[in-house]
Design a protein around this motif. Structure first.
Motif, PDB file in Angstrom:
ATOM      1  N   THR A  14       0.883  -1.329   0.042  1.00 29.03           N
ATOM      2  CA  THR A  14      -0.030  -0.068   0.036  1.00 29.03           C
ATOM      3  C   THR A  14       0.917   1.208  -0.068  1.00 29.03           C
ATOM      4  O   THR A  14       0.268   2.547  -0.086  1.00 29.03           O
ATOM      5  CB  THR A  14      -0.646   0.132   1.468  1.00 29.03           C
ATOM      6  N   SER A  15       2.205   1.065   0.129  1.00 29.37           N
ATOM      7  CA  SER A  15       2.811   2.369   0.256  1.00 29.37           C
ATOM      8  C   SER A  15       4.518   2.148  -0.216  1.00 29.37           C
ATOM      9  O   SER A  15       4.694   0.903  -0.221  1.00 29.37           O
ATOM     10  CB  SER A  15       3.048   2.684   1.772  1.00 29.37           C
ATOM     11  N   PHE A  17       8.145   1.005  -0.849  1.00 30.59           N
ATOM     12  CA  PHE A  17       8.770  -0.157  -1.690  1.00 30.59           C
ATOM     13  C   PHE A  17       7.805  -1.314  -2.019  1.00 30.59           C
ATOM     14  O   PHE A  17       8.002  -1.643  -3.440  1.00 30.59           O
ATOM     15  CB  PHE A  17       9.820  -0.756  -0.719  1.00 30.59           C
ATOM     16  N   ARG A  37      -2.928  -3.228   5.272  1.00 30.59           N
ATOM     17  CA  ARG A  37      -4.147  -2.742   6.083  1.00 30.59           C
ATOM     18  C   ARG A  37      -4.967  -1.982   5.414  1.00 30.59           C
ATOM     19  O   ARG A  37      -6.303  -1.702   5.895  1.00 30.59           O
ATOM     20  CB  ARG A  37      -3.929  -2.181   7.343  1.00 30.59           C
ATOM     21  N   ARG A  38      -4.558  -0.963   4.595  1.00 25.78           N
ATOM     22  CA  ARG A  38      -5.390   0.130   4.157  1.00 25.78           C
ATOM     23  C   ARG A  38      -6.084  -0.240   2.802  1.00 25.78           C
ATOM     24  O   ARG A  38      -5.492  -0.340   1.656  1.00 25.78           O
ATOM     25  CB  ARG A  38      -4.589   1.333   3.832  1.00 25.78           C
ATOM     26  N   ASP A  61      -3.965  -7.503   8.949  1.00 21.90           N
ATOM     27  CA  ASP A  61      -2.809  -6.892   9.653  1.00 21.90           C
ATOM     28  C   ASP A  61      -1.796  -8.197   9.906  1.00 21.90           C
ATOM     29  O   ASP A  61      -2.328  -9.103  10.427  1.00 21.90           O
ATOM     30  CB  ASP A  61      -3.473  -6.450  11.081  1.00 21.90           C
ATOM     31  N   ASN A  88       7.962  -7.640   2.631  1.00 18.71           N
ATOM     32  CA  ASN A  88       8.045  -6.178   2.727  1.00 18.71           C
ATOM     33  C   ASN A  88       7.518  -5.250   3.993  1.00 18.71           C
ATOM     34  O   ASN A  88       8.084  -4.600   4.325  1.00 18.71           O
ATOM     35  CB  ASN A  88       7.838  -5.731   1.351  1.00 18.71           C
ATOM     36  N   TYR A 153      14.464  -1.680  16.408  1.00 17.09           N
ATOM     37  CA  TYR A 153      14.326  -1.834  14.962  1.00 17.09           C
ATOM     38  C   TYR A 153      15.601  -2.583  14.196  1.00 17.09           C
ATOM     39  O   TYR A 153      15.583  -3.316  13.539  1.00 17.09           O
ATOM     40  CB  TYR A 153      14.193  -0.215  14.391  1.00 17.09           C
ATOM     41  N   LYS A 157      15.626  -6.074  12.099  1.00 20.62           N
ATOM     42  CA  LYS A 157      16.112  -6.509  10.711  1.00 20.62           C
ATOM     43  C   LYS A 157      17.373  -7.229  10.669  1.00 20.62           C
ATOM     44  O   LYS A 157      17.388  -7.852   9.789  1.00 20.62           O
ATOM     45  CB  LYS A 157      16.599  -4.974  10.289  1.00 20.62           C
ATOM     46  N   SER A 188      10.178   7.139   1.588  1.00 19.83           N
ATOM     47  CA  SER A 188       9.069   6.630   1.448  1.00 19.83           C
ATOM     48  C   SER A 188       7.989   7.124   2.682  1.00 19.83           C
ATOM     49  O   SER A 188       8.592   8.123   3.114  1.00 19.83           O
ATOM     50  CB  SER A 188       8.902   4.971   1.701  1.00 19.83           C
TER      51      SER A 188
END
Ligand code: NDP
Ligand code: 8X3
Length: 253
Positions: A14-15, A17, A37-38, A61, A88, A153, A157, A188
């Motif tokens: 939805t956004s 990458f 989710r969108r 989700d 992703n 974070y 990763k 992004s």
């Protein structure tokens, strides 16, 4: 061509990458299962990329195992034989030191970037093995390099990268390929999400930096996917030219 299109699933389409990867793979002749989710964004993507025969939206989700498995169980036959999984969907929340961080934000990152990614991978593994498929995981330079405020974070990763390499070991006899992609500074919605919508922080981070664009990552995915089936790209670290390393810092009393 008269070769039936193959199906790839792109999480977080939805956004950023994921959106660019979905667009690029469709341009290369792939059928796409697009997740996020969108729902409005998923519907717009279906419309933009040629309709429901080309893109199948799955709105759920990724932190919710039940929702993930239910969504995958609804895939129509034309989209059911998945040969590429692009993991992703993910996020960072917060830029502060560990001692100033919010435990709830830490949990959300772990639930999304680690538990969600592992869950959908496990749920799709039999299909990927049946197709002698490919798993592309979005790790980060944060997998490889610590930085102040990266704490959890970066930990998530690093997990994504090491999980990718571990999957390689287990799946090589099945002919399933696995790639860890590790981008640096990229423009992004990532920084808006990370800062809770701080446009000034966004402008300060990307201003004058000529960051990577989602299309650069989509091109990398296209390349990895297009290679002959005996070739595995284990990991790719990508930065904009403007980004490089600084010396170690030394705290002095
Ligand atoms: P964006 O914020 O632009 O996109 C993130 C995507 O993840 C959205 O589509 C969002 O969909 C999805 N997502 C987030 N949480 C969930 C959830 N709980 N359930 C389902 N989908 C979810 O960021 P990017 O495109 O930059 O990020 C994509 C990946 O790349 C992430 O894993 C990120 O960590 C990684 N990355 C980003 C870098 C950067 O500098 N931008 C550099 C290196 C790696 P929705 O909100 O609709 O659910
Ligand atoms: C996103 C890149 O450096 O903000 O994974 O962690 S960074």
């Amino acid at each position: 061509s008269n070769i039936a299109p193959k199906t790839a699933i792109v999480t977080g389409a939805t956004s950023g990458f994921g959106d660019a990867i979905a667009r690029r793979l469709v341009a290369e002749g792939w059928r796409i299962v697009a997740t996020g989710r969108r729902r409005d964004r998923l519907d717009a993507l279906v419309e933009a990329l040629g309709g429901p025969d080309v893109v199948h939206p799955l709105c759920f989700d990724i932190r919710d195992e039940e929702a993930t498995s239910t969504a995958l169980a609804t895939l129509p036959d034309a989209f059911a034989d998945i040969s590429v999984l692009v993991n992703n969907a993910g996020l960072a929340l917060g830029t502060g030191a560990a001692q100033d961080s919010d435990l709830e934000q830490w949990r959300t990152m772990i639930d999304t970037n680690v538990t969600g990614l592992v869950t959908i991978t496990r749920l799709l593994l039999d299909r990927l093995i049946a197709q002698r498929g490919l798993i592309v995981n979005l790790a980060s330079i944060a997998s490889n390099w610590p930085y102040p405020g990266g704490n959890v974070y970066g930990g998530t990763k690093a997990f994504v990268k090491q999980f990718s390499l571990g999957l390689r070991c287990d799946l090589s006899a099945q002919g399933v390929r696995v790639t860890s992609i590790e981008p640096g500074l990229s423009e992004s919605e990532f920084t808006l999400v990370r800062t809770g919508g701080d446009k000034a922080a966004y402008d300060a981070l990307y201003g004058g930096a000529n960051p990577l664009q989602p299309e650069d990552i989509a091109e990398t995915v296209r390349w990895v996917v297009s290679l002959p089936s005996h070739v595995n790209i284990n990991s790719v670290e990508i930065m904009p030219v403007s980004q490089s390393w600084a010396p170690f810092k030394i705290h002095r009393d």
